[in-house]
Write an enzyme that holds these catalytic residues in place. Structure first.
Site, PDB file in Angstrom:
ATOM      1  CG  ASP A   1     -11.732  -8.641  17.282  1.00 57.28           C
ATOM      2  OD1 ASP A   1     -11.971  -9.857  17.179  1.00 57.28           O
ATOM      3  OD2 ASP A   1     -10.618  -8.206  17.613  1.00 57.28           O
TER       4      ASP A   1
ATOM      5  CD  GLU B   1     -11.970  -5.860  20.628  1.00 55.29           C
ATOM      6  OE1 GLU B   1     -11.422  -5.569  19.549  1.00 55.29           O
ATOM      7  OE2 GLU B   1     -11.335  -6.283  21.605  1.00 55.29           O
TER       8      GLU B   1
ATOM      9  CG  ASP C   1      -4.971  -7.794  14.195  1.00 56.63           C
ATOM     10  OD1 ASP C   1      -6.033  -8.127  13.627  1.00 56.63           O
ATOM     11  OD2 ASP C   1      -4.877  -6.784  14.917  1.00 56.63           O
TER      12      ASP C   1
ATOM     13  CG  ASP D   1      -1.676  -5.934  20.928  1.00 57.72           C
ATOM     14  OD1 ASP D   1      -2.361  -6.143  21.943  1.00 57.72           O
ATOM     15  OD2 ASP D   1      -1.945  -6.397  19.804  1.00 57.72           O
TER      16      ASP D   1
ATOM     17  CD  GLU E   1      -6.693  -8.908  22.108  1.00 57.59           C
ATOM     18  OE1 GLU E   1      -7.757  -9.525  22.066  1.00 57.59           O
ATOM     19  OE2 GLU E   1      -6.525  -7.833  21.522  1.00 57.59           O
TER      20      GLU E   1
ATOM     21  NE  ARG F   1      -4.757  -4.968  21.824  1.00 55.90           N
ATOM     22  CZ  ARG F   1      -5.301  -5.056  20.604  1.00 55.90           C
ATOM     23  NH1 ARG F   1      -6.584  -4.750  20.420  1.00 55.90           N
ATOM     24  NH2 ARG F   1      -4.585  -5.400  19.559  1.00 55.90           N
TER      25      ARG F   1
END
Length: 720
Positions: A456, A428, A627, A271, A273, A339
Site C-alpha cells: 500500500d 501505509e 489483496d 479484517d 478491509e 481492522r
C-alpha cells in the site's frame, strides 16, 4: 441484493442491518436499541461532514502536488524546496517535542509477548476460527506438510512417509536442543520425563538430567512420574511437548513424544478491509455477525470435507499444573484485533438525512466496538477490558486525530470508559510516514500498534508523485532509498515514543504461503529490523515463523536499535523515479505482463465471486497472496508508465487480453469461474481490471475500492 430500509430517527437503515443490531448485536448487553440508535444518529450526522472534509483535503493536497511537479517538470528535485512546498500546503507538519505513549490496560500479547500475527478475512467464519485457534500449532504437522523438510520419493504420496517423519522428529529434537538444552545429553537420546519436587527430570535409560536453564520449565499435565505434556517457555513463548506412545507420530520415538506444540499466532487481525469484498448490508452483516460470534465465544462453522461434516469452534484455554503444584491455564486463542475500513469509502447499508451513504468507517467503529461489549463481560479475548481496532489508510495527523474523536464518541454512546478502544496505526500512506511522530501523538492514549505495509505504501508513493516521472520497476522498489528510510523510520519513531514493552511494532506479510522454507530463511529479517510482530498468511506459517521468536529476543534487539542513526526525512521523501530509463520493449512488456496477470487473477474473483483475498498463481504459477494492497501497486504502476509514455494504452490492452487467457486457464477447475476471454466486451471483471489501470491516475490516492465496489454491486444486482 436490493436494500429495504427502515426509518430510524434521521437515518434510513437497511432492514437486514437493523435487525442484526437490534436482535443480535445488542441482545444481552445493557444497551437498549433505542438508546443506541439515538446516540448513533446524532454522532454520525456530526462526524460525517468532518469525514468528507478530510477526504476533500486529500484531493486538494494531491492536486497541488501534481501542479508542483508539472511546474518543475524536467528539473532535478531540490529537496529543500520540495520540503518547503510540502509544509506550505499542510502536507508536512511541524514536529513537536519528544513524548512517550500512555496507553493503559493493554494485554500482554501486545506488550510483552513477541510473535507472529495472522490477518484473516472476517467474512469467512471457518478461516476466522482457524486463525483464532492458531495460538497453538503442531510443529510436527507444520514441518511435515511444508517444504521446510526436503521431499523424498514418497513425500507426494497420500501414505505416511516414515523417512519424512524421522526428519520431522530430528528437526524437533534439534529445536529443543537449541532453545531448551539439557545439562548432560541431547534431547535426541531421551527415553522419558518426570516431575520431581517442581523440577523437570529428563531420562536416558537410568541416567537423569535437567534443563540448563531450569526457569524455562513452567509446568506439566498428567501424572508427575509420567506426564502427558511438558510446558516450557523461551522468550515469553510457550511450547508443549506431548507424550502419547499410542499416537501414530510416536511410533518412531524412544520417549513416546507424539508432538511439539508451539505458541504461534499470538495475535490475529480480523479484517473488514483489504481482504474482504463487503459492498452492501448483506456483506457487512456477515462480517459483523462473525466478529460478534468471536466476541461472544459462540461462533461455529460447519462444512463438508471428504464426505464428512466437520465443525469448527473456538478452542478452550489450556490447563496445566505449575511447578509449585497449582492448577493454571494458558490462553487458548490468539488475541483478536479488528481492522475497520479507512475514512474513504461509504456504504449503502445506511443513508443519512440528506440521502448520502454513511461513511463506512464510522459504521464499523460503532458496530465492531458494540460487539466487544460481550467480551468485556466474559473476558474471553481481552483480559484487560480493551478492544483493539486496527485503522488503515489514514493520511497524516489530522486524520489520526479524527480517529481519536470517532472512538471518543463511540465510547460515550456505548457507555464505555474513555480509551477503552485502542487504535493500531497502519503506516501505509506517505503523509503518515512523513508525520508519524505527530500521528502517534494524536493517539498517544490509545495507540497499541504501528506497522509498515510495503505494498500500500508503494501504491501511495507512486500516486502521490504520479506527475514526477516514470517510476522504477516494482522489483527495484525494495532496494530504493525511500523504502529503506520508511522501514527504519517506523521502528525509530516507535521506539523513541516508548513502544518497546508497551505496544507492537509490526512488519508486513509473507506473500508466498507455499514457500515456507524461504520464509524460514528470510523472515528473521523482520525481527532484526525491530518488529515484535510480523504478518503471516496462514496458521502453518505462524508456527514456522514462531521459530524466529525463539531464536531472537526482540526486546534486546530493540534496545540496540535505539543506538543507531535515525532515518532521514530527506531519504523518506526521495521519489523513486527512473533516471533516463533505457528499458527494452521486452523488459517493459514483461513487467506489465507480470502485473497484469496477478491484477486480473485477483479482480476476477473479487468482482464475480466476492472473494476479497486470494492465493493467485503468478505468471510462473507460484501462488501469491493477493489483496487490495497488491492490486493498488500493480494498477498504479502500469498507470504511471502509460502516463509517462513508457508504454501505451493499446499495448497494455493487448497484454491484458493475453493475460486474461492465462488467468482463465489457471481457473479452469473452478466451477464458479466465469471466463473473461470469451467475451471481453461483456466481462465486468475484465472491464474493472482495465479501468483500475486506465483510470488509475484519477482514483483517490490510487485506491482500488471505488471501482471494485461499483462493479461488484453491479454483478450482485444482476444476480437478483
Amino acid at each position: 441484493m436490493t436494500n429495504t430500509y427502515k426509518n430510524i430517527g434521521n437515518l434510513k437503515v437497511s432492514e437486514i442491518l437493523a435487525d442484526f443490531v437490534n436482535k443480535e448485536l445488542l441482545e444481552g448487553t445493557n444497551l437498549k436499541p433505542e438508546k443506541f440508535w439515538e446516540g448513533f444518529d446524532k454522532v454520525i450526522h456530526e462526524l460525517a461532514p468532518k469525514n468528507k472534509e478530510l477526504i476533500n483535503i486529500r484531493e486538494d493536497i494531491q492536486n497541488k502536488i501534481n501542479d508542483w511537479h508539472k511546474a518543475n517538470k524536467g528539473n532535478e528535485i531540490n529537496l529543500e524546496n520540495y520540503k518547503k512546498f510540502l509544509k506550505d500546503i499542510g502536507y508536512l507538519k511541524e514536529e513537536g517535542p519528544d513524548f512517550k505513549i500512555e496507553t493503559k490496560n493493554v494485554d500482554k500479547e501486545i506488550t510483552s509477548v513477541a510473535g507472529p500475527q495472522l490477518v484473516v478475512p472476517i467474512m469467512n467464519a471457518r478461516y476466522a476460527l482457524n486463525a483464532a485457534n492458531a495460538r497453538w500449532m503442531s510443529l510436527y504437522d507444520s514441518l511435515y506438510g511444508t517444504d521446510v523438510i526436503e521431499e523424498s520419493e514418497d513425500s507426494t504420496s497420500q501414505r505416511y512417509d516414515p523417512e519424512r517423519g524421522e526428519l520431522v522428529i530430528k528437526y524437533g529434537r534439534e529445536f529443543l536442543d537449541k532453545y531448551f538444552p539439557l545439562n548432560d545429553f541431547s534431547w535426541k537420546k531421551i527415553t522419558g520425563t518426570a516431575i520431581q519436587d517442581g523440577e523437570l527430570k529428563v531420562l536416558k535409560g537410568i541416567d537423569v538430567t535437567t534443563l540448563k536453564e531450569t526457569n524455562k520449565f513452567i509446568g506439566h499435565r498428567g501424572e508427575a512420574d509420567n506426564p502427558s505434556a511438558i510446558i516450557l517457555k523461551n522468550n515469553n513463548l510457550h511450547i508443549e511437548i506431548l507424550k502419547n506412545p499410542r499416537a501414530f507420530s510416536a511410533q518412531q520415538d524412544h520417549a513416546g513424544i507424539s508432538d511439539i506444540i508451539l505458541e504461534s499466532a499470538i495475535s490475529t487481525i480480523c479484517d473488514n478491509e483489504d481482504s474482504v469484498a463487503a459492498v452492501d448490508a448483506e456483506d457487512k452483516v456477515l462480517c459483523y455477525r462473525n466478529w460478534l460470534g468471536l466476541m461472544k465465544g459462540d461462533l461455529v462453522s460447519r462444512f463438508e470435507k471428504e464426505g464428512k461434516t466437520l465443525e469448527r469452534k473456538l478452542n478452550p484455554n489450556r490447563s496445566y499444573i505449575s511447578k509449585d503444584g497449582k492448577g493454571l491455564k494458558l490462553h487458548g486463542r490468539s488475541l483478536l484485533l479488528i481492522r475497520n475500513v479507512g475514512h474513504l469509502m461509504t456504504n449503502p447499508s445506511i443513508l443519512l438525512k440528506d440521502g448520502s451513504e454513511i461513511p463506512e468507517g464510522l459504521m464499523d467503529a460503532f458496530v465492531t466496538t458494540a460487539a466487544a461489549l460481550h467480551d468485556f463481560k466474559r473476558k474471553g479475548n481481552s483480559r484487560t477490558g480493551s478492544i483493539y481496532i486496527v485503522k488503515p489508510k489514514m493520511h497524516g495527523p489530522d486524520e489520526t486525530a479524527f480517529t481519536d474523536e470517532i472512538f471518543t464518541k463511540v465510547e460515550e454512546v456505548l457507555g464505555l470508559e474513555k480509551y477503552t478502544c485502542k487504535i493500531g496505526i497502519m503506516d501505509e500512506e506517505r503523509r503518515t510516514s512523513s508525520n508519524l511522530k505527530e500521528c502517534i501523538r494524536s493517539l498517544k492514549n490509545r495507540v497499541f500498534f504501528i506497522n509498515t505495509g510495503f505494498l500500500d505504501r508503494t501504491g501511495d508513493e507512486m500516486h502521490t508523485s504520479m506527475e514526477a516521472g516514470p517510476m522504477i520497476k516494482k522489483g527495484d522498489m525494495k532496494s530504493s532509498k525511500w523504502i529503506q528510510a520508511y522501514e527504519n523510520n517506523n521502528v525509530d519513531i516507535g521506539l523513541s515514543c516508548g513502544f518497546s514493552g508497551k505496544a507492537q511494532i509490526g512488519k508486513g506479510m509473507w506473500a508466498m504461503p507455499d514457500k515456507m522454507k524461504d520464509m524460514l530463511e528470510q523472515k528473521t529479517g523482520h525481527l532484526k529490523a525491530g518488529a515484535n510482530c510480523a504478518w503471516v498468511p496462514s496458521p502453518t506459517a505462524a508456527s514456522i515463523h514462531a521459530l524466529h521468536y525463539h531464536e531472537i529476543d526482540i526486546f534486546n534487539v530493540q534496545k540496540e536499535l535505539t543506538k543507531r542513526q535515525k532515518a532521514k526525512l530527506d531519504d523518506l521523501l526521495t521519489i523513486p523515479v527512473a533516471d533516463r530509463p533505457n528499458w527494452s520493449v521486452d523488459e517493459i512488456n514483461q513487467e506489465i505482463s507480470n502485473s497484469a496477470q496477478t491484477l486480473l487473477g485477483y479482480v476476477v474473483r473479487w468482482v464475480d465471486q466476492g472473494v476479497g483475498c486470494s492465493k493467485v498463481p503468478d505468471i510462473n504459477n507460484i501462488g501469491l497472496m493477493e489483496d487490495r494492497a497488491t492490486l493498488r501497486i500493480s494498477s498504479q504502476h502500469i498507470a504511471n508508465w502509460i502516463h509517462h509514455g513508457v508504454t501505451t494504452k493499446i499495448q497494455v490492452t493487448e497484454i491484458m487480453k493475453e493475460m486474461a487467457k492465462v488467468v482463465d486457464e489457471q481457473n479452469k477447475n473452478d466451477p464458479k469461474y466465469i471466463k473473461m476471454s470469451e467475451n471481453f466486451d461483456n466481462s465486468i471483471a475484465f472491464k474493472t481490471a482495465c479501468d483500475l489501470i486506465f483510470k488509475g491516475t484519477k482514483q483517490p490516492s490510487g485506491y482500488t475500492e471505488p471501482l471494485l465496489h461499483q462493479n461488484r454491486l453491479e454483478i450482485k444486482s444482476n444476480l437478483n
